[in-house]
Each structure stands twice: as C-alpha cells, then as structure tokens.
Design a protein around this motif. Structure first.
Motif, PDB file in Angstrom:
ATOM      1  N   ALA A  39      71.663  29.476 -37.261  1.00  0.00           N
ATOM      2  CA  ALA A  39      72.524  29.668 -38.557  1.00  0.00           C
ATOM      3  C   ALA A  39      71.624  30.356 -39.397  1.00  0.00           C
ATOM      4  O   ALA A  39      71.943  30.719 -40.520  1.00  0.00           O
ATOM      5  CB  ALA A  39      72.628  28.321 -39.085  1.00  0.00           C
ATOM      6  N   GLY A  40      70.275  30.783 -39.071  1.00  0.00           N
ATOM      7  CA  GLY A  40      69.328  31.451 -39.875  1.00  0.00           C
ATOM      8  C   GLY A  40      68.332  30.542 -40.596  1.00  0.00           C
ATOM      9  O   GLY A  40      67.804  31.068 -41.724  1.00  0.00           O
ATOM     10  N   ILE A  71      75.235  34.135 -32.465  1.00  0.00           N
ATOM     11  CA  ILE A  71      74.297  33.707 -31.178  1.00  0.00           C
ATOM     12  C   ILE A  71      74.546  34.628 -30.005  1.00  0.00           C
ATOM     13  O   ILE A  71      73.614  34.904 -29.249  1.00  0.00           O
ATOM     14  CB  ILE A  71      75.178  32.493 -30.657  1.00  0.00           C
ATOM     15  N   ALA A  72      75.419  35.422 -29.794  1.00  0.00           N
ATOM     16  CA  ALA A  72      75.772  36.559 -28.830  1.00  0.00           C
ATOM     17  C   ALA A  72      74.805  37.616 -28.795  1.00  0.00           C
ATOM     18  O   ALA A  72      74.438  38.098 -27.963  1.00  0.00           O
ATOM     19  CB  ALA A  72      77.107  37.157 -28.798  1.00  0.00           C
ATOM     20  N   ALA A  73      74.298  37.836 -30.395  1.00  0.00           N
ATOM     21  CA  ALA A  73      73.442  39.026 -30.454  1.00  0.00           C
ATOM     22  C   ALA A  73      71.915  38.534 -30.572  1.00  0.00           C
ATOM     23  O   ALA A  73      71.141  39.449 -30.622  1.00  0.00           O
ATOM     24  CB  ALA A  73      73.822  39.649 -31.674  1.00  0.00           C
ATOM     25  N   ARG A  74      71.927  37.156 -30.295  1.00  0.00           N
ATOM     26  CA  ARG A  74      70.312  36.695 -30.397  1.00  0.00           C
ATOM     27  C   ARG A  74      69.522  37.185 -29.249  1.00  0.00           C
ATOM     28  O   ARG A  74      69.897  36.900 -27.920  1.00  0.00           O
ATOM     29  CB  ARG A  74      70.379  35.108 -30.442  1.00  0.00           C
ATOM     30  N   ASP A 117      61.574  40.910 -23.775  1.00  0.00           N
ATOM     31  CA  ASP A 117      61.039  41.263 -22.726  1.00  0.00           C
ATOM     32  C   ASP A 117      61.439  40.182 -21.452  1.00  0.00           C
ATOM     33  O   ASP A 117      61.148  40.341 -20.327  1.00  0.00           O
ATOM     34  CB  ASP A 117      59.626  41.330 -22.792  1.00  0.00           C
ATOM     35  N   ASP A 118      62.389  38.932 -21.905  1.00  0.00           N
ATOM     36  CA  ASP A 118      62.594  38.233 -20.980  1.00  0.00           C
ATOM     37  C   ASP A 118      64.028  37.763 -21.189  1.00  0.00           C
ATOM     38  O   ASP A 118      64.469  36.990 -21.843  1.00  0.00           O
ATOM     39  CB  ASP A 118      61.661  36.969 -21.100  1.00  0.00           C
ATOM     40  N   PRO A 119      64.988  38.575 -20.588  1.00  0.00           N
ATOM     41  CA  PRO A 119      66.296  38.512 -20.477  1.00  0.00           C
ATOM     42  C   PRO A 119      66.740  37.238 -20.061  1.00  0.00           C
ATOM     43  O   PRO A 119      67.656  36.593 -20.653  1.00  0.00           O
ATOM     44  CB  PRO A 119      66.944  39.614 -19.712  1.00  0.00           C
ATOM     45  N   GLU A 120      66.170  36.490 -18.990  1.00  0.00           N
ATOM     46  CA  GLU A 120      66.617  34.963 -18.465  1.00  0.00           C
ATOM     47  C   GLU A 120      66.332  33.963 -19.678  1.00  0.00           C
ATOM     48  O   GLU A 120      67.062  33.227 -19.878  1.00  0.00           O
ATOM     49  CB  GLU A 120      65.551  34.877 -17.225  1.00  0.00           C
ATOM     50  N   THR A 121      65.175  34.345 -20.314  1.00  0.00           N
ATOM     51  CA  THR A 121      65.017  33.485 -21.372  1.00  0.00           C
ATOM     52  C   THR A 121      66.056  33.360 -22.528  1.00  0.00           C
ATOM     53  O   THR A 121      66.240  32.384 -23.084  1.00  0.00           O
ATOM     54  CB  THR A 121      63.258  33.392 -21.952  1.00  0.00           C
ATOM     55  N   SER A 122      66.111  34.639 -23.078  1.00  0.00           N
ATOM     56  CA  SER A 122      66.987  34.771 -24.046  1.00  0.00           C
ATOM     57  C   SER A 122      68.472  34.301 -23.560  1.00  0.00           C
ATOM     58  O   SER A 122      69.074  33.777 -24.485  1.00  0.00           O
ATOM     59  CB  SER A 122      67.162  36.216 -24.281  1.00  0.00           C
ATOM     60  N   GLY A 123      69.125  34.447 -22.319  1.00  0.00           N
ATOM     61  CA  GLY A 123      70.027  34.032 -21.989  1.00  0.00           C
ATOM     62  C   GLY A 123      70.363  32.527 -21.944  1.00  0.00           C
ATOM     63  O   GLY A 123      71.248  32.041 -22.498  1.00  0.00           O
ATOM     64  N   VAL A 126      68.455  30.605 -24.031  1.00  0.00           N
ATOM     65  CA  VAL A 126      68.646  29.992 -25.354  1.00  0.00           C
ATOM     66  C   VAL A 126      70.074  30.430 -26.181  1.00  0.00           C
ATOM     67  O   VAL A 126      70.632  29.457 -26.815  1.00  0.00           O
ATOM     68  CB  VAL A 126      67.625  30.999 -26.549  1.00  0.00           C
ATOM     69  N   ARG A 127      70.806  31.624 -25.789  1.00  0.00           N
ATOM     70  CA  ARG A 127      72.205  31.773 -26.084  1.00  0.00           C
ATOM     71  C   ARG A 127      73.078  30.670 -25.531  1.00  0.00           C
ATOM     72  O   ARG A 127      73.951  30.151 -26.166  1.00  0.00           O
ATOM     73  CB  ARG A 127      72.499  33.075 -25.691  1.00  0.00           C
TER      74      ARG A 127
END
Length: 345
Positions: free
Chosen positions: A11-12, A121-124, A129-135, A137-138
């Motif tokens: 939410a920011g 969320i989709a753009a977060r 450098d770690d797509p797996e972690t970002s995925g 979190v999303r």
C-alpha cells in the motif's frame, strides 16, 4: 508517541513513513520487519515451522513493544512505524502494551483500491537481483488481499484513513503529518494495565444467566477471553477487588460479597510472573441485570454468556481449567446448601 501506518501489503506504507520522518520533528523510522528477520536467525527451525507468519509468534509481538520502548528511551521524540496489522487481537495486544508504558499510538490506515493494489503488487521488485525472492514476496502480498478486506471493518473504525490511491509517498506523508499536528488522528483508546514486576494476586468473578451459562469478556489487551475481574490492589480484600472490577468493567454493582470457589497458583512463565488466582461466585444475573451490562472502559471489546463447552473454545487452557474447577465446586456447594435447607441464590 508512535505513528503506526497500517494498510495492505504494497500500500506504500514504508515509502510514506520514510517521507514522514522529515515532517514530524525529532522522529525516527522503526520497521518491525527487522524483529521478524532477527527471529528467523535466533529461533530454532522447529519453532519457526509452527507458524506461517512471524506475527503469530508471541515473542515477536513482545519484542516489537520492548524495542519501541527502548528506542524512545534512547532517542526520544516519536517513532514512525510502517507495519501491516490485520488481526485485531494483535493490534490490541501491541497498542495496549505500548499504552501501558505511557506511549500513545496514532493509528493511520492507508486505503488503497484493490485494482490499484494488485497493480502495485504485480510490479513490486523486492530484490531485483533475486527473482525468486521477489516472486515469493508478490505471492505473499496477493495472498493477504483477502485478509485485508476482511479486516477493513475494524480497521476503518479504529484508524485515521488516508486515501492514498492518487497520492505520491510525499503527499501521503504530508496528509499524515497534518493529521498528527492538528489532532485529527487521535491517540488509540486501547489501554493495558502496566506489566507486573512481581507475582500478582488476581480475583475473577463468575456471573451466570437464567440458563446457568457463565459470563465471559473479551479483553482488548491480551489474547483469549476472560472472566470479569483483575489484579487485587495493595491492602484490598480479594472479594472486594472482584466486586470493584465487575463494576468497572461491565457496570454491574453486586449486592453481596461473592463466595470463594477456587484458589490456584499460576507458575511464572517469563516474561509473566504468575501468582495466585482466585475465582469467586458472583451469583445469577436476572434478565433485567443482564440487559444493563455495559462496557464502559476501553479494556473490553465484548461479552457473552456461554456454556462450559463453548467456553472451552474461547478461554486459554489454564483459565478453562479454573472454570471447570469452579463449576464443579459451585455444583457441590449448591447440593450442600439444598441438603442443609439453605436457600440458594
């Protein structure tokens, strides 16, 4: 003072909080996520595997409060805390514990339209450098949209709401700073009695309706339901303490001193100190008295009459055991009084 910025994941909150510390004099950014990260390093894997969210760990909630108090003692001023709290009982526990340390909490909710929230969320990118972690979190944020929707009724009733859909983080922070400065966002009304520093003597009172169901109350400052009652003050008779607490908590003035049913000793389990726990029989409330039940203070969220079976699902295990002992003692007392020809009230 603590300015707690609540809202859905993505939410920011964090971006607004970092802007806000430049607008509130002598304020410090405090992110309880760090407590969770530390516990992941400190606790055994077996314990961590027992919960899906570190907020479910009592030690996390306790450390969030203790760390806030220590930070304020060190740097003074105010803390700006961006943290999603969707479980009302956890909000009650944390805010109540802060209030018991004389730390007022201003609760702010960043309101976000679900379509915009999903887009954010989709753009977060938590770790570019770690797509797996970002995925992960999303995925976590998407999974908590429904719990956020479910929590909105109590969130919007409790917090000062800022519609952040069309605002930049700086504009959101400006809105919050103005609300704090003008008093538009007031201090949270949840109050918890100060944490004990030694063993305590507590008196609980059982009250019954015409169907012999027992009255339970729902405290705002700790998990689980409870009997009306509280800590006995220095020099106070325990039964009179129970009567005083009943009057303060639910607005009922008992017309006779309640009879003692149970004496139990609660062993210390750090950080709790334990102590003696007394349960008294406050008797039966008629329908007119039950209709006059009030919750005049900020310490209780609700009340209800329940059967013993229903109480098992509401009371923590140690309190339920006391209830069981008390009910058996009350039954024996009623039998003895009837056999003796003494009227039973």
């Amino acid at each position: 003072m603590v300015v707690w910025i609540n809202g859905a994941f993505s939410a920011g909150k964090t971006s607004a909080a970092r802007e806000l510390i430049d607008l509130i004099p002598n304020s410090t950014f405090y992110d309880p996520e760090l407590i969770g990260a530390g516990l992941r390093q400190l606790l055994p894997h077996k314990r961590l595997a027992e919960v899906d969210d570190y907020q479910d760990l009592p030690i996390w909630r306790r450390l969030v409060v203790d760390t806030a108090a220590a930070l304020l003692a060190e740097v003074g001023g105010s803390l700006v805390v961006p943290m999603t709290l969707l479980r009302q009982e956890y909000r009650d526990e944390i805010f109540g514990a802060l209030a018991s340390r004389r730390i007022p909490v201003c609760h702010v909710l960043l309101s976000t339209d679900e379509t915009i929230l999903r887009r954010r969320i989709a753009a977060r990118e938590e770790s570019p450098d770690d797509p797996e972690t970002s995925g992960r979190v999303r995925q976590w944020a998407f999974a908590h949209i429904e719990p956020y929707r479910a929590a909105l009724p109590w969130l919007t009733a409790d917090a000062y709401v800022v519609d952040a859909d069309e605002l930049t983080p700086a504009q959101t922070a400006s809105r919050i700073a103005d609300a704090v400065r003008t008093g538009a966002v007031g201090n949270c009304g949840i109050v918890q009695t100060p944490a004990p520093t030694a063993e305590t003597l507590a008196a609980g009172v059982l009250l019954f309706d015409d169907a012999d169901r027992v009255l339970l109350v729902d405290p705002t400052y700790k998990p689980g339901w409870e009997f009306p009652g509280g800590v006995v003050e220095s020099g106070e008779a325990p039964a009179h303490a129970g009567m005083r607490e009943v009057a303060e908590e639910i607005g009922i003035e008992l017309d006779r001193v309640p009879a003692l049913l149970v004496v139990d000793w609660e062993p210390p389990r750090p950080p709790a100190y334990g102590g003696l726990r007394l349960i008294f029989d406050g008797g039966r409330l008629d329908s007119a008295q039950a209709e006059r039940l009030l919750l005049p203070g900020a310490e209780l969220r609700g009340w209800r009459f329940v059967t013993e079976k229903e109480a098992a699902g509401l009371l923590p295990p140690n309190r339920f055991e006391r209830l069981r002992w008390a009910l058996r003692a009350r039954e024996r007392s009623v039998v003895l009084n009837l056999e003796a020809g003494v009227p039973v009230g």
